[in-house]
Scaffold this active site. Structure first.
Site, short mmCIF file in Angstrom:
data_model
loop_
_atom_site.label_atom_id
_atom_site.label_comp_id
_atom_site.label_asym_id
_atom_site.label_seq_id
_atom_site.Cartn_x
_atom_site.Cartn_y
_atom_site.Cartn_z
N SER A 157 0.82 -1.22 0.00
CA SER A 157 0.00 0.00 0.00
C SER A 157 0.86 1.27 0.00
O SER A 157 1.58 1.51 -0.95
CB SER A 157 -0.98 -0.05 1.16
OG SER A 157 -1.97 0.93 0.97
N ASP A 204 -9.80 -4.14 -4.93
CA ASP A 204 -9.20 -3.30 -3.89
C ASP A 204 -10.02 -2.01 -3.76
O ASP A 204 -10.10 -1.23 -4.69
CB ASP A 204 -7.74 -3.00 -4.29
CG ASP A 204 -6.94 -2.30 -3.20
OD1 ASP A 204 -7.54 -1.60 -2.35
OD2 ASP A 204 -5.70 -2.44 -3.21
N HIS A 236 -7.39 -5.36 -0.84
CA HIS A 236 -6.19 -4.57 -0.53
C HIS A 236 -5.15 -5.38 0.25
O HIS A 236 -4.01 -4.95 0.38
CB HIS A 236 -6.63 -3.36 0.30
CG HIS A 236 -5.59 -2.30 0.48
ND1 HIS A 236 -4.90 -1.75 -0.59
CD2 HIS A 236 -5.10 -1.68 1.59
CE1 HIS A 236 -4.05 -0.83 -0.14
NE2 HIS A 236 -4.15 -0.77 1.18
O1 9J3 Z 1 -1.14 2.11 3.13
C1 9J3 Z 1 -2.33 2.06 2.85
O2 9J3 Z 1 -3.09 1.11 3.15
C2 9J3 Z 1 -2.90 3.32 2.21
C3 9J3 Z 1 -4.35 3.38 2.21
C4 9J3 Z 1 -5.03 4.64 2.65
O3 9J3 Z 1 -6.16 4.53 3.02
O4 9J3 Z 1 -4.48 5.87 2.61
C5 9J3 Z 1 -5.39 6.93 2.90
C6 9J3 Z 1 -4.72 8.06 3.55
#
Ligand code: 9J3
Length: 290
Positions: A157, A204, A236
């Site tokens: 992510s 995702d 995700h």
């Molecule tokens: O690292 C992640 O899971 C990013 C996902 C996210 O919701 O970022 C929003 C600020």
């Protein structure tokens, strides 16, 4: 003694048979005995140890290094970043999985759980530099065991966004990158020159592929070996610890690292050949060039 002799004789016969088979089966010819779809979907044959006592660096917090002590020479090493609010445990299944197949793996906690992808990119580069330095650090279990020409980065992510940012700025310091379900709005990565495997989930909802992984992939130069792997129905967290897709995704990552960190052509078939086709039903997209 007779047993020894029989073992030796059967080894010779097996080797002969294997090379005869290899000559006949086209792309499978390059596969080594013992390497199979099944063998790349589980921990490898090497025992794994871990340690956490490392030199302090400002770019990340606690970290764990997983490694296979049986490797006598130098090996490739991989740094892995977690996602937003995550900690090592969310992604640390990769440590033993990759280490048991012959790699050193450093998994870290960010300094702050909400650090942005740019901060995670700096942490990833600091981590590969630390791994490189383990090769010469007195007292390191990895002294003399890290190949500084075989470094890779991965992350989930925002850690995947960080992987892409770091690869874009520091392709000269690494040999491969594997972002999984990466998150970085409007990310442009047109300076990446190291082979990059983008792992994405079609369903995702946090980093939708239409806004993240897919456009990320498309900005990577066509001259860079790149693969976009999208799991049908994948969310995700498909490449996080304890997920059902770990087996298959681990296989792709191991094959990617063997091929591009180690230049081991026996693994090409698992990325570009027959051993990849088996997943056609489970992948909504699998796009590669070259
Ligand atoms: O690292 C992640 O899971 C990013 C996902 C996210 O919701 O970022 C929003 C600020």
């Amino acid at each position: 003694m007779p047993n020894r002799f029989l073992q030796l004789a059967s080894l010779i016969i097996c080797a002969g048979l294997l090379s005869a088979c290899a000559l006949e089966t086209g792309s499978e010819a390059l596969r080594a005995p013992g390497i199979s779809i099944a063998s790349l979907e589980v921990d490898g044959p090497l025992e794994v140890r871990a340690y956490t006592s490392l030199p302090d660096v400002p770019e990340f917090g606690a970290a764990t290094v997983y490694y296979p002590p049986a490797i006598e020479g130098r090996m490739g090493a991989i740094a892995i970043a977690p996602g937003f609010t995550e900690r090592q445990r969310h992604i640390n299944w990769w440590g033993p999985r990759l280490a048991s197949h012959g790699y050193t793996v450093l998994v870290f906690d960010t300094n702050e759980p909400r650090d942005n992808p740019g901060v995670r990119a700096d942490a990833l580069i600091a981590a590969v530099r630390l791994l490189k330095a383990e090769d010469s650090r007195v007292g390191s279990p990895l002294r003399g065991h890290i190949d500084s020409n075989k470094l890779a980065i991965m992350g989930h992510s925002m850690g995947g966004g960080g992987t892409l940012i770091a690869a874009n700025a520091h392709s000269d310091e690494i040999k491969a990158a594997i972002p999984f379900t990466p998150w970085q709005p409007e990310g442009v990565f047109d300076h990446i020159s190291v082979p990059t495997l983008v792992i994405a989930g079609a369903a995702d909802r946090i980093a939708p592929v239409a806004l993240h992984a897919w456009p990320h992939y498309q900005t990577i130069p066509r001259t860079t070996p790149r693969v976009y792997l999208e799991v049908a129905g994948g969310n995700h967290f498909i490449a996080n610890s304890g997920q059902p897709d770990n087996a298959v995704l681990g296989r792709y990552a191991i094959a990617w690292l063997k091929l591009y960190l180690d230049g081991d052509e026996r693994y090409r078939d698992f990325i570009y050949g027959d051993a990849q086709q088996v997943d056609a039903r489970d992948l909504s997209r699998y796009i590669s060039n070259p």
